[in-house]
Each structure stands twice: as structure tokens, then as C-alpha cells.
Design an enzyme around this catalytic site. Structure first.
Site, PDB file in Angstrom:
ATOM      1  CB  SER A   1      -6.688  -2.314   9.989  1.00  0.00           C
ATOM      2  OG  SER A   1      -6.898  -3.673   9.563  1.00  0.00           O
TER       3      SER A   1
ATOM      4  CE1 TYR B   1      -2.288  -4.696  11.799  1.00  0.00           C
ATOM      5  CE2 TYR B   1      -4.419  -5.113  11.773  1.00  0.00           C
ATOM      6  CZ  TYR B   1      -3.346  -4.707  11.296  1.00  0.00           C
ATOM      7  OH  TYR B   1      -3.416  -4.134   9.835  1.00  0.00           O
TER       8      TYR B   1
ATOM      9  CG  ASN C   1     -13.783  -6.600  10.867  1.00  0.00           C
ATOM     10  OD1 ASN C   1     -14.674  -5.928  10.835  1.00  0.00           O
ATOM     11  ND2 ASN C   1     -12.841  -6.824   9.986  1.00  0.00           N
TER      12      ASN C   1
ATOM     13  CG  ASP D   1      10.453   0.101   3.622  1.00  0.00           C
ATOM     14  OD1 ASP D   1       9.138   0.115   3.246  1.00  0.00           O
ATOM     15  OD2 ASP D   1      10.897  -0.879   4.366  1.00  0.00           O
TER      16      ASP D   1
ATOM     17  CE  LYS E   1      -2.999  -1.299  11.545  1.00  0.00           C
ATOM     18  NZ  LYS E   1      -2.106  -0.346  10.663  1.00  0.00           N
TER      19      LYS E   1
ATOM     20  CB  ILE F   1      -0.849   0.037   1.141  1.00  0.00           C
ATOM     21  CG1 ILE F   1      -1.934  -1.003   1.025  1.00  0.00           C
ATOM     22  CG2 ILE F   1      -1.636   1.395   1.457  1.00  0.00           C
ATOM     23  CD1 ILE F   1      -2.730  -1.475   2.399  1.00  0.00           C
TER      24      ILE F   1
ATOM     25  N   GLY G   1       1.697  -6.608  12.984  1.00  0.00           N
ATOM     26  CA  GLY G   1       1.047  -7.616  14.232  1.00  0.00           C
ATOM     27  C   GLY G   1      -0.060  -8.248  13.797  1.00  0.00           C
TER      28      GLY G   1
HETATM   29  N1  LIG Z   1      -2.641  -5.641   3.383  1.00  0.00           N
HETATM   30  C1  LIG Z   1      -3.664  -5.671   4.208  1.00  0.00           C
HETATM   31  O1  LIG Z   1      -4.554  -6.526   3.920  1.00  0.00           O
HETATM   32  C2  LIG Z   1      -4.060  -4.536   5.117  1.00  0.00           C
HETATM   33  C3  LIG Z   1      -5.352  -4.371   5.706  1.00  0.00           C
HETATM   34  C4  LIG Z   1      -5.367  -3.485   6.811  1.00  0.00           C
HETATM   35  C5  LIG Z   1      -4.635  -2.678   7.146  1.00  0.00           C
HETATM   36  N2  LIG Z   1      -3.383  -2.701   6.301  1.00  0.00           N
HETATM   37  C6  LIG Z   1      -2.197  -1.738   6.752  1.00  0.00           C
HETATM   38  O2  LIG Z   1      -1.742  -1.273   5.666  1.00  0.00           O
HETATM   39  C7  LIG Z   1      -0.407  -0.796   6.237  1.00  0.00           C
HETATM   40  C8  LIG Z   1       0.576  -1.345   4.923  1.00  0.00           C
HETATM   41  O3  LIG Z   1       0.575  -2.718   4.958  1.00  0.00           O
HETATM   42  P1  LIG Z   1       0.796  -3.630   3.692  1.00  0.00           P
HETATM   43  O4  LIG Z   1      -0.244  -4.709   3.580  1.00  0.00           O
HETATM   44  O5  LIG Z   1       0.973  -2.857   2.375  1.00  0.00           O
HETATM   45  O6  LIG Z   1       2.260  -4.153   4.058  1.00  0.00           O
HETATM   46  P2  LIG Z   1       3.668  -4.797   3.214  1.00  0.00           P
HETATM   47  O7  LIG Z   1       4.148  -5.810   4.204  1.00  0.00           O
HETATM   48  O8  LIG Z   1       3.151  -4.993   2.006  1.00  0.00           O
HETATM   49  O9  LIG Z   1       4.361  -3.442   3.235  1.00  0.00           O
HETATM   50  C9  LIG Z   1       4.926  -2.758   4.339  1.00  0.00           C
HETATM   51  C10 LIG Z   1       6.117  -1.884   4.275  1.00  0.00           C
HETATM   52  O10 LIG Z   1       6.701  -1.565   5.573  1.00  0.00           O
HETATM   53  C11 LIG Z   1       7.873  -1.668   5.872  1.00  0.00           C
HETATM   54  N3  LIG Z   1       8.303  -1.752   7.119  1.00  0.00           N
HETATM   55  C12 LIG Z   1       7.903  -2.425   8.078  1.00  0.00           C
HETATM   56  N4  LIG Z   1       7.957  -2.310   9.217  1.00  0.00           N
HETATM   57  C13 LIG Z   1       8.751  -1.281   9.251  1.00  0.00           C
HETATM   58  C14 LIG Z   1       9.286  -0.258  10.076  1.00  0.00           C
HETATM   59  N5  LIG Z   1       9.402  -0.747  11.625  1.00  0.00           N
HETATM   60  N6  LIG Z   1       9.902   0.894   9.604  1.00  0.00           N
HETATM   61  C15 LIG Z   1       9.945   1.168   8.362  1.00  0.00           C
HETATM   62  N7  LIG Z   1       9.259   0.500   7.469  1.00  0.00           N
HETATM   63  C16 LIG Z   1       8.691  -0.807   7.719  1.00  0.00           C
HETATM   64  C17 LIG Z   1       8.322  -3.310   4.847  1.00  0.00           C
HETATM   65  O11 LIG Z   1       9.675  -3.171   4.786  1.00  0.00           O
HETATM   66  C18 LIG Z   1       7.334  -2.983   3.750  1.00  0.00           C
HETATM   67  O12 LIG Z   1       8.212  -2.068   2.733  1.00  0.00           O
HETATM   68  C19 LIG Z   1      -0.209  -1.400   7.339  1.00  0.00           C
HETATM   69  O13 LIG Z   1      -0.301  -0.339   8.189  1.00  0.00           O
HETATM   70  C20 LIG Z   1      -1.400  -2.442   7.637  1.00  0.00           C
HETATM   71  O14 LIG Z   1      -1.691  -2.640   8.770  1.00  0.00           O
HETATM   72  C21 LIG Z   1      -3.058  -3.543   5.409  1.00  0.00           C
END
Ligand SMILES: NC(=O)c1ccc[n+]([C@@H]2O[C@H](COP(=O)([O-])OP(=O)(O)OC[C@H]3O[C@@H](n4cnc5c(N)ncnc54)[C@H](O)[C@@H]3O)[C@@H](O)[C@H]2O)c1
Length: 257
Positions: free
Chosen positions: A148, A161, A153, A41, A165, A22, A98
Site C-alpha cells: 500500500s 496497517y 506515507n 476468499d 505494509k 483488487i 486494518g
Molecule cells: N482499496 C484501496 O484503496 C487499497 C489501497 C492500498 C492497498 N490496498 C490493499 O489491496 C488489498 C485488497 O484490498 P481491496 O480494497 O481490494 O479490498 P476489498 O475489501 O474490496 O476485498 C478484499 C477481499 O478479501 C477478502 N478477505 C478479507 N479478509 C480475508 C481473510 N482473512 N481471508 C480471506 N479473504 C479475506 C474479502 O472477503 C474480500 O473479498 C489489501 O491488501 C489492501 O490493503 C487497497
């Protein structure tokens, strides 16, 4: 010109966790609408790749190493952004982690619970604190916090987690009152299940089938579906929108249980 409402030229954006998923899609859309983008990152190699592909398409971006759980790295991130681009106008607090059904209180220690809050909540609050004075100075500010659907939910083994959120949602609503007088907007986005590397670790065909049974639009989300909302909140089109939580979930609800 009505198109100006989406124009991000002269704006600088920081996106945490911008290398993948995202965060990456957010960096790409912000750059496509003219913003200078800081792809931050803790995986610098991946951030550099994202930044390079943006620049190859004519955008303007840099990659900066930043682990959001380390205060000194948050300070450096904001300083480096100001040094390179002269200000900060948009902050996408995207990093979060998480959950994923591994947080039963029978299995985890309080330290793990604390770490989830450090990564998901404290880092966001602190980056707001560091970036907002620059937004005020630059006369434009929009903060976007990645929440999230888990924030509303109710499921087993996800209490750290999910509650972190939920904290983001209410922190966002309250900070809107602190930052509003300076014309700094702050909003949150609550994605449903989005196909990223984070989701891939836990998704099985059976879980996907159950998720889609409760989802009117019969597919899971893609990172670009969320990035569209990031663009809306970042751009002047949302200039009277603050303290909101926008859920983007195909109209439904996707849980792991
Ligand atoms: N993918 C889903 O279904 C989903 C659903 C609800 C919420 N989210 C939220 O969206 C956000 C992004 O999720 P995503 O699915 O794109 O994740 P992802 O794992 O695809 O990407 C996360 C990125 O964050 C980086 N990262 C992780 N920990 C880090 C830290 N401590 N410092 C700096 N960089 C760090 C990783 O290297 C990675 O590039 C998160 O907050 C997640 O909780 C995702």
C-alpha cells in the site's frame, strides 16, 4: 513471438481475497491472459460468483474457501490447487486489512495490532513458503504481494496497517534473495486509493477532494489499474524483475487525514 511474454497458458495462479476489489480484477486479468485461476476468499459465495463469471467468459477457474489467518486453510488452499490444476506458478497475496484511521494507540489493544500483522504479513510469508516448492518444481514462479502507499506515507491512527505494509515491502526485497536462485520472482504493489468496498467504508466527498488535490491524474484508482501491474509481474515479460515495490497512485498521494 513477442506476445508470448504476456501468455499465461499452462500457468496456475492463486489469488487470496479474490472475490472482490483488487483481488477480483486480478483474477479476471490473469484468466483473460490464459491462467487457470484459484479464486480464494473467506467469502465463498462471492468467490464462487467471481469464478463463475470468469468461466462464463471462457476462462478456467475454481473458487476455494480460505481464511488467510488460519494456517490449516492455507495448507488446504495450496493442496487443493495442486490437486485440481497440477501445480502453482503464480501467487497473488492480496488480502490485507486494518488501518483506516482507527489505530490510535490510545484506542486499540496490542491484540488488534497483532491481528493486523497476522493477516497482512504472516499469512503472506506462510503462503510463499507453501507455494514456492511447487513453483520450483514447475519451473516457473512469480509471487505478488499487495502492499500500500500507506507503507511509505505518514498519517495518524494507522500505525499497525502502515507498518505491516512497510514490513511487506522489505520482506519482499529480502525473499527475492531466497527465491531468486530458483527463478522465482517476488514483487510488491503499493496501491494508492482504489475504489473498492474497503475504501467506500471510509471515503467522503471531502476526503476525496483532498486526495485529488495531491494527485496529478485527477481521479481515484480502479481495481483494474492495479490488476495491470499484477499481470506484468505474473507474466514472463517481467522475468528479470524481482524484489521491487511498484507504487500505483495516479502519480500522487492519497491519505485519509
Ligand atoms: N482499496 C484501496 O484503496 C487499497 C489501497 C492500498 C492497498 N490496498 C490493499 O489491496 C488489498 C485488497 O484490498 P481491496 O480494497 O481490494 O479490498 P476489498 O475489501 O474490496 O476485498 C478484499 C477481499 O478479501 C477478502 N478477505 C478479507 N479478509 C480475508 C481473510 N482473512 N481471508 C480471506 N479473504 C479475506 C474479502 O472477503 C474480500 O473479498 C489489501 O491488501 C489492501 O490493503 C487497497
Amino acid at each position: 513471438m513477442i506476445q508470448e511474454l504476456f501468455n499465461l497458458k499452462e500457468k496456475t495462479a492463486i489469488v487470496t481475497g479474490g472475490a472482490n476489489g483488487i483481488g477480483k480484477a486480478s483474477c479476471e486479468i490473469l484468466a483473460a491472459f490464459g491462467a487457470k485461476v484459484v479464486v480464494s476468499d473467506y467469502d465463498l459465495e462471492a468467490a464462487t460468483n467471481t469464478s463463475k463469471s470468469i468461466n462464463d467468459k471462457g476462462g478456467s477457474s475454481i473458487a476455494v474457501h480460505c481464511d488467510v489467518t488460519k494456517d490449516e486453510e492455507l495448507v488446504k488452499l495450496v493442496n487443493k490447487t495442486v490437486e485440481q490444476f497440477g501445480g502453482v506458478h503464480i501467487l497473488v497475496n492480496n488480502v490485507g486489512g486494518g488501518g483506516a484511521g482507527r489505530e490510535s494507540p490510545y484506542d486499540i489493544e496490542v491484540e488488534q495490532f497483532k491481528k493486523v500483522f497476522e493477516m497482512n504479513v504472516f499469512s503472506m510469508w506462510r503462503l510463499c513458503q507453501l507455494a514456492a516448492p511447487h513453483m520450483k518444481k514447475g519451473g516457473y514462479g512469480s509471487i505478488i504481494n499487495m502492499s500500500s502507499m500507506a507503507s511509505i506515507n505518514k498519517s495518524p491512527a494507522i500505525s499497525a496497517y502502515a507498518s505491516s505494509k512497510a514490513a511487506i515491502n522489505h520482506m519482499t526485497r529480502n525473499l527475492a534473495f531466497d527465491y531468486g536462485p530458483d527463478e522465482i520472482r517476488i514483487n510488491a504493489i503499493g496501491p494508492g486509493a482504489v475504489r473498492t468496498q474497503a475504501l467506500r467504508k471510509v471515503l467522503t466527498p471531502e476526503i476525496e477532494k483532498r486526495m485529488l488535490a495531491k494527485t496529478p491524474i485527477k481521479r481515484l484508482g480502479e481495481p483494474e489499474d492495479i490488476a495491470g501491474a499484477v499481470l506484468y509481474f505474473a507474466a514472463p515479460i517481467s522475468k528479470w524483475t524481482s524484489g521491487q515495490v511498484l507504487f500505483i497512485n495516479g502519480g500522487g498521494e492519497q491519505t485519509l487525514d
